[in-house]
Design a protein around this motif. Structure first.
Motif, mmCIF file in Angstrom:
data_model
loop_
_atom_site.group_PDB
_atom_site.id
_atom_site.type_symbol
_atom_site.label_atom_id
_atom_site.label_comp_id
_atom_site.label_asym_id
_atom_site.label_seq_id
_atom_site.Cartn_x
_atom_site.Cartn_y
_atom_site.Cartn_z
ATOM 1 N N PRO A 14 0.995 -1.183 -0.063
ATOM 2 C CA PRO A 14 0.014 -0.235 0.129
ATOM 3 C C PRO A 14 0.704 1.256 -0.062
ATOM 4 C CG PRO A 14 -0.460 -1.684 1.379
ATOM 5 C CD PRO A 14 0.850 -2.351 1.172
ATOM 6 N N ASN A 15 0.401 2.293 -0.968
ATOM 7 C CA ASN A 15 1.421 2.892 -0.348
ATOM 8 C C ASN A 15 2.705 3.235 -1.216
ATOM 9 O OD1 ASN A 15 -0.033 6.020 0.211
ATOM 10 N ND2 ASN A 15 1.773 6.366 2.023
ATOM 11 N N SER A 16 2.782 2.521 -2.581
ATOM 12 C CA SER A 16 4.380 2.538 -3.445
ATOM 13 C C SER A 16 3.967 3.005 -4.233
ATOM 14 C CB SER A 16 4.708 1.126 -3.224
ATOM 15 O OG SER A 16 3.488 1.055 -3.408
ATOM 16 N N GLY A 17 2.488 3.655 -4.629
ATOM 17 C CA GLY A 17 2.449 4.416 -5.916
ATOM 18 C C GLY A 17 1.885 4.044 -7.046
ATOM 19 N N LYS A 18 1.389 2.523 -7.000
ATOM 20 C CA LYS A 18 0.641 1.500 -7.876
ATOM 21 C C LYS A 18 -0.284 2.372 -8.566
ATOM 22 C CE LYS A 18 -0.988 -1.200 -5.187
ATOM 23 N NZ LYS A 18 -0.112 -0.957 -4.054
ATOM 24 N N THR A 19 -1.255 3.020 -7.689
ATOM 25 C CA THR A 19 -2.304 3.467 -8.942
ATOM 26 C C THR A 19 -2.166 5.232 -9.614
ATOM 27 O OG1 THR A 19 -3.932 3.290 -6.900
ATOM 28 C CG2 THR A 19 -4.719 5.563 -8.103
ATOM 29 N N THR A 20 -0.837 5.791 -8.648
ATOM 30 C CA THR A 20 0.051 6.934 -9.504
ATOM 31 C C THR A 20 -0.028 7.074 -10.264
ATOM 32 O OG1 THR A 20 0.376 7.817 -7.244
ATOM 33 C CG2 THR A 20 1.868 9.119 -9.321
ATOM 34 N N LEU A 21 1.060 5.403 -11.221
ATOM 35 C CA LEU A 21 1.645 4.767 -12.310
ATOM 36 C C LEU A 21 0.578 4.389 -12.781
ATOM 37 C CD1 LEU A 21 3.873 4.180 -13.570
ATOM 38 C CD2 LEU A 21 4.114 1.753 -12.462
ATOM 39 N N VAL A 120 12.571 7.136 -6.130
ATOM 40 C CA VAL A 120 13.572 7.406 -5.889
ATOM 41 C C VAL A 120 14.306 9.400 -5.864
ATOM 42 C CG1 VAL A 120 14.910 5.308 -7.349
ATOM 43 C CG2 VAL A 120 13.719 7.671 -8.162
ATOM 44 N N ASP A 121 13.069 9.340 -5.835
ATOM 45 C CA ASP A 121 13.209 11.096 -5.263
ATOM 46 C C ASP A 121 13.493 11.316 -3.867
ATOM 47 O OD1 ASP A 121 9.843 12.176 -6.256
ATOM 48 O OD2 ASP A 121 10.335 10.284 -5.685
ATOM 49 N N VAL A 122 12.642 10.309 -3.490
ATOM 50 C CA VAL A 122 11.768 10.467 -2.295
ATOM 51 C C VAL A 122 12.802 10.083 -1.306
ATOM 52 C CG1 VAL A 122 11.244 10.348 0.573
ATOM 53 C CG2 VAL A 122 9.686 10.340 -2.184
HETATM 54 P P1 GDP Z 1 -0.711 3.402 -3.970
HETATM 55 O O1 GDP Z 1 -1.552 2.527 -2.532
HETATM 56 O O2 GDP Z 1 0.067 2.329 -3.925
HETATM 57 O O3 GDP Z 1 -1.923 3.040 -5.429
HETATM 58 O O4 GDP Z 1 -0.083 4.240 -3.590
HETATM 59 P P2 GDP Z 1 -0.852 5.934 -4.075
HETATM 60 O O5 GDP Z 1 -0.152 5.535 -5.682
HETATM 61 O O6 GDP Z 1 -2.105 6.061 -3.682
HETATM 62 O O7 GDP Z 1 0.648 6.808 -3.952
HETATM 63 C C1 GDP Z 1 0.556 7.511 -2.716
HETATM 64 C C2 GDP Z 1 1.702 8.048 -2.215
HETATM 65 O O8 GDP Z 1 2.413 8.308 -2.772
HETATM 66 C C3 GDP Z 1 0.470 9.983 -3.591
HETATM 67 O O9 GDP Z 1 0.477 10.811 -2.306
HETATM 68 C C4 GDP Z 1 1.488 10.091 -4.139
HETATM 69 O O10 GDP Z 1 1.166 11.129 -5.400
HETATM 70 C C5 GDP Z 1 2.990 9.667 -3.638
HETATM 71 N N1 GDP Z 1 3.743 9.468 -4.938
HETATM 72 C C6 GDP Z 1 3.680 8.074 -5.739
HETATM 73 N N2 GDP Z 1 4.883 8.044 -6.238
HETATM 74 C C7 GDP Z 1 5.349 8.874 -6.553
HETATM 75 C C8 GDP Z 1 6.989 9.299 -6.692
HETATM 76 O O11 GDP Z 1 7.304 8.587 -7.468
HETATM 77 N N3 GDP Z 1 7.644 10.632 -5.957
HETATM 78 C C9 GDP Z 1 6.728 10.541 -4.399
HETATM 79 N N4 GDP Z 1 7.712 11.955 -4.561
HETATM 80 N N5 GDP Z 1 5.870 10.753 -4.765
HETATM 81 C C10 GDP Z 1 5.276 9.819 -5.179
#
Ligand code: GDP
Ligand code: MG
Length: 720
Positions: A14-21, A120-122
């Motif tokens: 969770p929160n790893s950025g799946k949905t963002t991608l 990787v930015d974080v």
């Molecule tokens: P999911 O739970 O895996 O679907 O994660 P989300 O896509 O909801 O992302 C969780 C949080 O991480 C959100 O606040 C995104 O904006 C942030 N996020 C996702 N990818 C990156 C990234 O590459 N860099 C940074 N700084 N934040 C990211």
């Protein structure tokens, strides 16, 4: 040649950025949330990379692939049943060790894998640098660094996906779990292989491992296939368990987990991670948390933020609300003059404009509120709220995982109990889950918001933010007390421990905030234009028909003729009074009017008149309907020929209403039966209609008792 699209799955913590991608790839606007557990169901999208069609699935986030939670089962069943061409494991580079735990299990399962090393930015900001080449060699899978949020590296990732598919050969990685477990595996795996136990779905070694881990789902499946063999395997597993319990005082699952972590640690220690500069041991997020989640300061800050949000919402949205209100007033007075009298005109003015318009008029407030919530959510603050509330929740017999469902349902005012009810799936203990399920509808969802705003605006207008704040506190208090009550009576049982993971604070992006705000506002508008419109018209019909009997109409006509013939100076006023008397008589005689009047025998103890009763019954379909029905009920009994009075003013002027009545109605609306859709959701989640009916009955009786108390005491004190 046209080939089938490639089938790629996104999986990760969770929160790893799946949905963002996923959103970046498909242009979709799926919900991206900065707290765990947002994606409960999987989402699907299609896009093209280098002329190749790719179908992509966003799986719910999990930390593991055990059978403990619904998400984990969804993820794991999907992988073995749908057999995607490739799984992209999204790994949070700033939390490498923990994220690789899931990776480990993908390797055990032997799914075709590629790692997208995200954020990787974080990691860089924290002074963590990762040698992707080395990580890739050690794990035996490609590792591509990306920044999902900006899209950096995503092209390279999919170049690798296309080559990765061609070399599609991924035997499960053999991990070691210590001599005892390895010994047991070496005995049971050949048996599984020889008898083909579940081998067309799972690798034999994996099945063996799950049996040793005492995995319910696999044990059930295996039992169905071959009960004798499975019993034999279980016996061996029990010997192992007994042995480990006596030698190292741990269950096999724990020993297996330890060895997975050991595997990860050993990889990371081989020069995969290095620190480019020595940042403070306390990262920025941790520093902020020292203050924000402080035992004393934390709750104070939380209250201040909440109050600030309400002040912001009510101060800055009023002019827009008033503007929209005037717009609908002008609209209906235009329709009034344009259309000939008759049922069509009545339906458009009283049913559509006053009904739906009344609901739409609150869009600015909803929008401001959602914007504020988006800021809290995207920044990571909402997760802190959950963390702080957890301490309180235990006391009331709930679980830390109950906090998010409460917030989703409208814990900050503006939300919805339906996703809230579904979010209770993350709770493992059935009793804690049921207690959460039954109490989340007490929160102030987005549909109650216009009703609360209307009544607060009409009767307590000088302190809107303050009353909204009180309403929020009251909702939580009542929900928690109700939960405690349920946990002490029908849902008695132990409480289970909870670990809350705090995602790092992030600066919300304007785009993200706007998307969130718009998504939710649009939901609200869409509902007003469809469901609410339909119910409004239906209720209008129920409030209009069967109309007055002929002799009654004749009576009013005679009265009117008499007045018209008279030479009195108040002739015009007299005619109007007759009109409104006739309208009221009509409403009383309508189907809805009769229901409302019948209910008065009970509701009068709480101070509700028959018009309010109509609205409250309508509100069971959807809570917004309370506003639209009040609008219709009060406009059908129209006294004002110019049609310029807003519902708010009508209520304030009505002799039946006063602050005590308003408070009593408010309490009832906040706590009575959940709306129909929520009831269905509860029935689904609880797996039986029994609990759904229970929540309708329990909540309504409870709300009525509360309203009666408020009205009686308030009246006694002479506050009305
Ligand atoms: P999911 O739970 O895996 O679907 O994660 P989300 O896509 O909801 O992302 C969780 C949080 O991480 C959100 O606040 C995104 O904006 C942030 N996020 C996702 N990818 C990156 C990234 O590459 N860099 C940074 N700084 N934040 C990211
Ligand atoms: Mg997600």
């Amino acid at each position: 040649m046209v080939s089938d699209p490639l089938h790629i799955t996104l999986a990760g913590n969770p929160n790893s950025g799946k949905t963002t991608l996923f959103n970046h790839l498909t242009g979709a606007r799926q919900h991206v949330g900065n707290y765990p557990g947002v994606t409960v169901d999987k989402k699907e999208g299609i896009f093209t990379h280098k002329d190749k069609q790719i179908k992509i699935i966003d799986l719910p986030g999990t930390y593991s692939l055990t059978a403990y939670s619904v998400e984990e089962l969804v993820a794991r069943d999907y992988l073995v049943n749908e057999k995607p061409d490739l799984v992209i494991d999204i790994v949070d580079a700033s939390n490498l060790e923990r994220n690789l735990y899931l990776t480990c299990q993908f390797l055990e399962l032997g799914v075709p894998l590629i790692i997208a090393l995200n954020m990787v930015d974080v990691a860089e900001k924290r002074g963590i640098s990762i040698d992707t080449e080395k990580l890739s060699t050690l794990l035996g899978v490609p590792v591509i660094p990306i920044i999902a949020r900006s899209g950096q590296g995503v092209d390279a990732l999919f170049d690798n996906v296309l080559t990765g598919i061609r070399e599609n050969n991924h035997p499960p990685t053999l991990l070691r779990y210590g001599s005892d477990i390895d010994q047991a595996l070496s005995e049971i795996v050949p048996l599984i292989e020889q008898n083909n136990l579940l081998t067309d779905t799972y690798p034999a070694r994996w099945t063996g491992l799950k049996i040793l881990e005492n995995d319910d789902q696999i044990l059930d499946k295996a039992m169905l296939m071959d009960s004798d063999l499975t019993q034999q395997l279980v016996n061996r597993s029990e010997i192992l368990t007994h042995h480990l319990r006596t030698t190292v005082d741990a269950y096999p699952e724990a020993v297996i987990a330890d060895h997975r972590y050991g595997f990860i640690k050993s990889i990371l220690r081989q020069g995969v991670i290095s620190r480019t500069f020595d940042v403070d041991r306390l990262y920025t997020s941790d520093k902020i948390d020292k203050v924000v989640t402080h035992r004393v300061l934390g709750p104070l800050i939380m209250a201040a933020i909440l109050f600030g949000l309400y002040s912001f919402t009510f101060n800055y949205s009023t002019f827009l609300v008033d503007g929209l209100g005037s717009f609908f007033d002008i609209l209906s007075s235009n329709v009034e003059t344009m259309l000939p009298d008759g049922p069509i005109k009545s339906m458009i003015i009283s049913g559509v404009i006053d009904g739906v318009g009344g609901v739409l008029g609150f869009v600015p407030i909803i929008m401001f509120m959602f914007f504020g919530i988006a800021v809290l959510e995207d920044s990571g603050y909402l997760a802190r709220v959950a963390f702080m509330m957890d301490r309180i929740f235990h006391f009331f017999g709930l679980h830390g995982s109950s906090v998010m469902p409460f917030i989703v349902s409208g814990g900050i005012a503006g939300g919805c109990a339906v996703p809230g009810v579904m979010a209770t799936r993350t709770l493992r203990s059935p009793k804690e889950r049921m207690a959460t399920l039954l109490t989340v509808p007490f929160m102030n969802c987005g549909a109650k918001l216009p009703v609360l705003t209307l009544l607060i605006g009409a009767f307590f207008s000088s302190h809107q933010a303050r009353y909204m704040f009180l309403a929020t506190v009251a909702a939580w208090l009542v929900a928690l007390l109700a939960a405690k009550f349920l946990r002490m009576t029908v849902l008695k049982g132990e409480s289970t421990p909870f670990v809350m993971e705090l995602p790092p604070y992030r600066f919300p992006t304007m785009q993200g905030l706007l998307i969130h705000t718009w998504e939710r506002t649009w939901q609200y508008i869409k509902k007003a234009g469809t469901v609410i419109l339909g119910i409004s018209i239906l209720l209008w019909a129920m409030m209009t028909y069967p109309g007055l009997p002929a002799d009654k109409t004749a009576e009013f006509t005679a009265m009117r003729q008499q007045a018209a013939a008279s030479q009195s100076a108040e002739k015009a006023a007299e005619l109007l009074t007759i009109d409104s008397l006739e309208a009221e008589a009509g409403l009383r005689n309508s189907i809805a009017g009769r229901i409302g009047i019948a209910l008065e025998s009970v509701s009068r103890y709480a101070g509700f008149d028959w018009r309010t009763n109509i609205a409250l019954v309508g509100g069971f379909a959807a809570k917004e309907v309370i506003v639209s029905t009040l609008g219709t009920a009060y406009s059908l009994g129209e006294v004002d020929p110019e049609h310029t009075t807003s519902l708010k003013d009508r209520l304030t002027k009505d002799t039946h209403w006063n602050p005590v009545v308003a408070l009593s109605v408010l309490a009832f609306i906040m706590f009575y039966a959940p709306c129909f859709v929520t009831v269905v959701a509860i029935a689904n989640e609880a797996g039986s209609w029994k609990w759904a009916f229970f929540s309708m009955g329990f909540n309504t009786v409870f709300a009525l008792a509360m309203s009666v108390a408020i009205f009686q005491i308030g009246t006694l004190l002479g506050l009305g």
